[in-house]
Design an enzyme around this catalytic site. Structure first.
Site, mmCIF file in Angstrom:
data_model
loop_
_atom_site.group_PDB
_atom_site.id
_atom_site.type_symbol
_atom_site.label_atom_id
_atom_site.label_comp_id
_atom_site.label_asym_id
_atom_site.label_seq_id
_atom_site.Cartn_x
_atom_site.Cartn_y
_atom_site.Cartn_z
ATOM 1 N N GLY A 135 48.728 94.416 19.090
ATOM 2 C CA GLY A 135 48.586 93.472 17.991
ATOM 3 C C GLY A 135 47.147 93.030 17.816
ATOM 4 C CB ILE A 161 60.002 90.689 25.538
ATOM 5 C CG1 ILE A 161 59.854 90.471 24.030
ATOM 6 C CG2 ILE A 161 58.723 91.214 26.159
ATOM 7 C CD1 ILE A 161 58.854 89.387 23.656
ATOM 8 C CB ALA A 204 54.527 86.464 18.710
ATOM 9 C CB THR A 222 53.043 86.962 13.583
ATOM 10 O OG1 THR A 222 52.801 88.346 13.303
ATOM 11 C CG2 THR A 222 52.833 86.711 15.070
ATOM 12 C CE1 TYR A 272 54.927 82.976 14.505
ATOM 13 C CE2 TYR A 272 53.654 81.170 13.553
ATOM 14 C CZ TYR A 272 53.763 82.228 14.445
ATOM 15 O OH TYR A 272 52.713 82.521 15.277
ATOM 16 C CE LYS A 293 54.431 81.777 19.062
ATOM 17 N NZ LYS A 293 54.368 82.949 20.000
#
Length: 277
Positions: free
Chosen positions: A9, A36, A59, A61, A126, A130
């Protein structure tokens, strides 16, 4: 040994280059090498590698997609995935570095910058996931750094800088939102802070890290394009509707990061250095 998730990323690529410069041994993974979202496989992988540090950059995103078509994947990666990584980190005694976001704040009714212990209240999916990832790290890992960042840009991957440069090639005038305030963050500065906390054995906990000085997206765009023959005009957020609600004011207090001795360049300095290559 160091483990890096999300190694391909925007941030992960920057971090790989930095670790190479520091001649540190690491294993970089992406979702094909380390899923994961699979708890058993994550635990097995991390137990076999037995890293002393895990930089968790993986992540979901896509902020707007997280509101609908990407909602399930957003939950799976950012919440379940982070929980699995945190549990595995604890199982092998690794220090976990988790990257979070200014979107954990609502950007309203705030007098001054957001401190690390200010009340959170995410406005979009999002930000919600997070924040849930943060809670998972706090719950399952005992040695962790949670680093909230904002408005990330860098040499690798898609970001606001490249978007503005590309649009400027085909549009004589660009309109950019001028009523959302935050701090741009160069991936290089963020990667350096991540490794700095580990190297300095700084106190575990939550940190805010972005480049210094605040800006609006209009300010940021104007600086990016200051040498281009294009007009940049300010508009309000309601003229630029998006699926996910963004905080109007998410300027985060950097004093805790600065107290570690880490020197933070301004976003203008960081941008200039990035554009020089």
């Amino acid at each position: 040994m160091i483990l890096l998730t999300g190694g391909n990323g925007q941030l992960g690529t920057e971090l790989r280059h930095l670790l190479d410069e520091q001649s540190l041994d690491y294993i970089s993974t992406d979702s094909t090498e380390l899923d994961i979202t699979d708890e058993a496989k994550t635990l097995a992988f991390i137990k076999e590698l037995n890293p002393s540090v895990i930089y968790h950059c993986a992540a979901y995103t896509a902020v707007d997609k997280a509101e609908d078509e990407g909602k399930a994947l957003n939950e799976l990666v950012n919440v379940a995935g982070s929980k699995h990584v945190a549990k595995a980190a604890e199982a092998v005694g690794a220090t976990l570095v988790y990257i979070s976001t200014d979107y954990v704040f609502d950007g309203m009714k705030k007098d001054g910058e957001y401190a690390v212990d200010d009340e959170t209240n995410p406005l979009n999916e999002y930000g919600r996931t997070k924040l849930a990832g943060e809670e998972a790290v706090k719950t399952y890992a005992s040695k962790y750094y949670i680093i909230r960042t904002s408005w990330v840009f860098g040499q690798y991957g898609h970001n606001f800088v490249f978007t503005m440069q590309k649009l400027a090639q085909t549009h004589p005038k660009l309109t950019v939102v001028n009523d959302q305030f935050g701090r741009p963050t160069w991936t290089r500065t963020l990667a350096e802070f991540m490794t700095y906390l580990v190297a300095q054995q700084a106190e575990y906990g939550v940190y805010h890290l972005s480049n210094d000085n605040r800006a609006t997206w209009f300010d940021f765009a104007t600086e990016i394009l200051k040498d281009e023959a294009v007009e940049v005009a300010p508009v309000t957020s309601d003229q630029f509707p998006q699926k996910a609600t963004r905080p109007q004011y998410s300027v985060m207090d950097l004093s805790k990061a600065k107290a570690t001795g880490f020197v933070i360049p301004t976003w203008q300095e960081a941008l200039a250095q990035m554009l020089k290559g």
